[in-house]
Design a protein around this motif. Sequence first.
Motif, PDB file in Angstrom:
ATOM      1  N   SER A 293      -6.028  -4.581  -7.370  1.00  0.00           N
ATOM      2  CA  SER A 293      -5.850  -5.896  -6.764  1.00  0.00           C
ATOM      3  C   SER A 293      -6.255  -6.960  -7.759  1.00  0.00           C
ATOM      4  O   SER A 293      -7.071  -6.722  -8.653  1.00  0.00           O
ATOM      5  CB  SER A 293      -6.676  -6.021  -5.480  1.00  0.00           C
ATOM      6  OG  SER A 293      -8.065  -5.928  -5.760  1.00  0.00           O
TER       7      SER A 293
ATOM      8  N   ALA B 112       0.839  -1.198   0.000  1.00  0.00           N
ATOM      9  CA  ALA B 112       0.000   0.000   0.000  1.00  0.00           C
ATOM     10  C   ALA B 112       0.869   1.241   0.000  1.00  0.00           C
ATOM     11  O   ALA B 112       1.936   1.278   0.591  1.00  0.00           O
ATOM     12  CB  ALA B 112      -0.920   0.009   1.211  1.00  0.00           C
TER      13      ALA B 112
ATOM     14  N   ARG C 161      -7.495   1.720  -6.239  1.00  0.00           N
ATOM     15  CA  ARG C 161      -7.168   0.400  -5.689  1.00  0.00           C
ATOM     16  C   ARG C 161      -6.942  -0.583  -6.840  1.00  0.00           C
ATOM     17  O   ARG C 161      -7.763  -0.698  -7.734  1.00  0.00           O
ATOM     18  CB  ARG C 161      -8.275  -0.112  -4.782  1.00  0.00           C
ATOM     19  CG  ARG C 161      -7.930  -1.445  -4.117  1.00  0.00           C
ATOM     20  CD  ARG C 161      -9.027  -1.911  -3.169  1.00  0.00           C
ATOM     21  NE  ARG C 161      -8.701  -3.167  -2.541  1.00  0.00           N
ATOM     22  CZ  ARG C 161      -7.989  -3.305  -1.434  1.00  0.00           C
ATOM     23  NH1 ARG C 161      -7.539  -2.214  -0.820  1.00  0.00           N
ATOM     24  NH2 ARG C 161      -7.716  -4.478  -0.916  1.00  0.00           N
TER      25      ARG C 161
ATOM     26  N   ASP D 281      -1.835  -6.410  -4.360  1.00  0.00           N
ATOM     27  CA  ASP D 281      -2.760  -5.404  -3.855  1.00  0.00           C
ATOM     28  C   ASP D 281      -2.019  -4.091  -3.700  1.00  0.00           C
ATOM     29  O   ASP D 281      -0.900  -4.044  -3.202  1.00  0.00           O
ATOM     30  CB  ASP D 281      -3.321  -5.856  -2.506  1.00  0.00           C
ATOM     31  CG  ASP D 281      -4.340  -4.868  -1.951  1.00  0.00           C
ATOM     32  OD1 ASP D 281      -5.412  -4.735  -2.558  1.00  0.00           O
ATOM     33  OD2 ASP D 281      -4.053  -4.236  -0.934  1.00  0.00           O
TER      34      ASP D 281
ATOM     35  N   GLU E 273      -3.044  -0.023  -2.594  1.00  0.00           N
ATOM     36  CA  GLU E 273      -3.952   1.065  -2.248  1.00  0.00           C
ATOM     37  C   GLU E 273      -3.197   2.370  -2.453  1.00  0.00           C
ATOM     38  O   GLU E 273      -2.247   2.657  -1.751  1.00  0.00           O
ATOM     39  CB  GLU E 273      -4.421   0.936  -0.803  1.00  0.00           C
ATOM     40  CG  GLU E 273      -5.245  -0.318  -0.526  1.00  0.00           C
ATOM     41  CD  GLU E 273      -5.597  -0.460   0.941  1.00  0.00           C
ATOM     42  OE1 GLU E 273      -5.190   0.423   1.721  1.00  0.00           O
ATOM     43  OE2 GLU E 273      -6.240  -1.447   1.297  1.00  0.00           O
TER      44      GLU E 273
END
Length: 450
Positions: free
Chosen positions: A273, A235, A271, A293, A295
């Motif tokens: 993913s 992230a 986002r 993933d 963010e």
Amino acid sequence: MSAELEALLESEQVLGTYDSTGVFTLSLVEARRKLAHFQLASLEFAVLKMIQALVQMQPQAIWMESDERGFILNWAEAQELLEPEQLARELEQWMLGPAGAAKDMAIGLAAFLDREPAEIWWAHWENQQIVQMVNLFGSDRQTQLPPPVGLYRRIHSLRVVGATQSLALDRTIIANRTLFCPVPILWNGRLMCELSWSPPGFWPGQPPYWADFYFSQDGPPARGLALKPIGTCHALALSSELSQRRYFAEKTRGFSSWRRYIHGRSNCPLRFSGRRPKGTILTETLTSTHDVDLETSLGESIWVVSGAVYAPSALLCVKHGVILNPCRLPLRLSGVVVVIATPDLEVDLSQFTPMENSESWTGVLQAIDARAALVVKTLEDDSNLIFRQSNEIIPMAAGVSILGGVVGTAASSFFPLGLLAGSAAAALYIKYAEYQHEGRLRLLRGILKK
């Protein structure tokens, strides 16, 4: 992009037959004449023009299915819609008209017409029910299109099928150009790009990066880029809190950075993913998980300052999610890589080379100058922290001290003399590191004196 879409794309591979609700077949002779105005380098660049068009339409997701015969380009929940029959009827007018989604789509579409495709279909679904299907080129027979995934209410598709020529696409070319695209893109069920990047000019053993700067922004995604850090991360949090910055890996896969800065907060979260792109057999074997993933948020620019005094510099302009051809960085300093969103930058007829004598290019230079001043000021203010908190200086100085002690002891049986030699070597190393650091600062200050 959620993992749900990736799972649905893998499970729903059954073809369904639908009757077309409209037929508008373009003239191939006319298409070739129109194409002469905009000759794209390859089929991949035609797809990139379409992606630029879609990014301006601001969909929630883009996904492609590609094979040897052709491809299907899908987009969901776009905020702007194009009328396919009008686009086809006025193809040349759109190609020569003002900048916008319709112009980019027309240029990309014309590039495929030059390859003599067998069919080009445009479809529209609402709640998984076919609303419109237009035959833009080819016979007026029925066609087969994959049913839309059930994750979105409104989905559009463009299907291009080759005839005598192969329409196979190189995923790598498209992935490299869409690295900072603010809209998630899937290719055959997997994420198009990695979630981090290596700045141009990196090589194994390179000194750690001095600093990474991430400038966020608000606004529509078409006017920005996806902030992506160097190295591996889960992230990229827009916060200075240590609890949030833990996601910024200090050292991974040979990358390291002494300081990272995030400027501003964006109200446009992004986002990404899903599943990693397929790599080599070795990387597929060594990778513990294929789930990825990130963010992050919409960004205005990314700045990376190399730790090397002499290193390549680069300017990467991102226009509507696609990286244009690299430009010369207009700063008198080596080792700086700048990635900047340039939604209004004019390009030449190749579609991917900025026009450096245009008014829009002047605006880009002004934005770079403003950010350069802030970058240099921040590095000067934090110079001591960057130097003293680096993970390289103290361990390397200790190593030099030990090595100097061993050499000194070997040269003289008197142990204190060897220890003194080792300490002197460590002190000289630190002085040399300080000299390099100060030299780097002088070069940084020089970029503002034009």
